[in-house]
Design an enzyme around this catalytic site. Structure first.
Site, PDB file in Angstrom:
ATOM      1  N   HIS A   1       0.900  -1.003   0.023  1.00 45.66           N
ATOM      2  CA  HIS A   1      -0.087   0.088  -0.193  1.00 45.66           C
ATOM      3  C   HIS A   1       0.706   1.285  -0.062  1.00 45.66           C
ATOM      4  O   HIS A   1       2.196   1.088   0.116  1.00 45.66           O
ATOM      5  CB  HIS A   1      -0.962   0.133   1.198  1.00 45.66           C
ATOM      6  CG  HIS A   1      -0.323   0.275   2.541  1.00 45.66           C
ATOM      7  ND1 HIS A   1       0.372  -0.900   3.179  1.00 45.66           N
ATOM      8  CD2 HIS A   1       0.100   1.041   3.294  1.00 45.66           C
ATOM      9  CE1 HIS A   1       0.680  -0.592   4.467  1.00 45.66           C
ATOM     10  NE2 HIS A   1       0.633   0.646   4.422  1.00 45.66           N
TER      11      HIS A   1
ATOM     12  N   HIS B   1      -0.802  10.520   6.191  1.00 43.02           N
ATOM     13  CA  HIS B   1      -0.822   9.266   7.110  1.00 43.02           C
ATOM     14  C   HIS B   1      -0.060   9.599   8.585  1.00 43.02           C
ATOM     15  O   HIS B   1      -0.384   9.046   9.548  1.00 43.02           O
ATOM     16  CB  HIS B   1      -0.223   8.117   6.551  1.00 43.02           C
ATOM     17  CG  HIS B   1       0.379   6.973   7.465  1.00 43.02           C
ATOM     18  ND1 HIS B   1      -0.599   6.294   8.212  1.00 43.02           N
ATOM     19  CD2 HIS B   1       1.667   6.424   7.463  1.00 43.02           C
ATOM     20  CE1 HIS B   1      -0.007   5.252   8.662  1.00 43.02           C
ATOM     21  NE2 HIS B   1       1.327   5.373   8.489  1.00 43.02           N
TER      22      HIS B   1
END
Length: 241
Positions: A74, A80
């Site tokens: 991913h 994030h």
């Protein structure tokens, strides 16, 4: 432009350009990142059949699946991590920023000898001594052969007697070099995360996440087949999960 695209399609179709899949398969055995108990946890990959040419759906086969967004191969967007919280989320990253030349750093022998090995500026400068300066907009990929452990979650996590995960990662110095002295899109690794297993004990903790995402760069994790790429000359097309 049409000639360029036609040449690309022709090159792929005739096998003059090799396309390498760098992704791992998702299934119930896919290793997941496990955090200390006091923090939230992702869930393992789960697949539930909806129909398979039967009375639930006579003409089609399909499934539902459930998992965390950081499972398997991913992309970590800048947002994030807390240092990049005001930067791009996956949906706002320009598609052109997902495509760039591959800089493949072979650390396989080091990682065979030391599972806690770190990518350093010396690795990058050694690559540059052979191929020239790291291109603007490159993906720097750490080839460690760690993907060969993917089918065995215990080997992939490599927990030691100290309770720590001993897996390679990116050093603070390398992250600084790639974001301050070079202009990369991000880094890619064969492990479950871009930081080393011991990175929680570093100063600062998780330096690649802190530095890379704070600078608006990205990460690719759980890559495979890096041994099929040349050190230089390949192009990465990073498609988020």
């Amino acid at each position: 432009m049409q000639d360029v695209l036609s040449s690309l399609i022709q090159g792929i179709g005739q096998g003059q350009i090799t396309v390498v899949d760098l992704t791992q398969l998702l299934n119930a055995n896919t290793p997941i990142l496990e955090l200390p108990e006091q923090w939230g946890q992702t869930i393992p990959f789960k697949l539930k059949e909806i129909s398979r040419y039967d009375d639930r759906g006579p003409g089609w086969y399909w499934n539902n699946f459930e998992t965390g967004e950081h499972t398997g191969t991913h992309l970590d967007s800048p947002s994030h991590w807390v240092t990049g919280k005001d930067r791009d989320t996956v949906d706002t990253i320009p598609p052109s920023s997902l495509i760039g030349p591959a800089v493949v750093i072979n650390m396989t022998e080091e990682c065979n000898q030391n599972p806690d090995a770190l990518l350093t500026p010396e690795h990058l400068l050694d690559w540059e001594s052979r191929h020239g300066q790291i291109p603007t907009g490159a993906w720097v990929l750490a080839r460690t052969n760690w993907s060969s452990r993917f089918a065995d979650a215990d080997s992939y996590k490599n927990l030691g007697t100290d309770g720590m995960s001993h897996v390679p990662g990116i050093s603070k110095e390398a992250a600084d070099f790639m974001t301050q002295q070079r202009d990369v899109l991000g880094v890619g690794v064969e492990t479950v995360g871009t930081d080393a297993g011991l990175a929680g004990t570093f100063d600062p903790p998780f330096p690649n996440h802190n530095i890379m995402h704070g600078a608006g760069r990205m990460g690719l994790t759980s890559l495979t087949n890096l041994d099929q790429l040349p050190e230089a000359g390949a192009v990465v097309i990073a498609l988020p999960l």
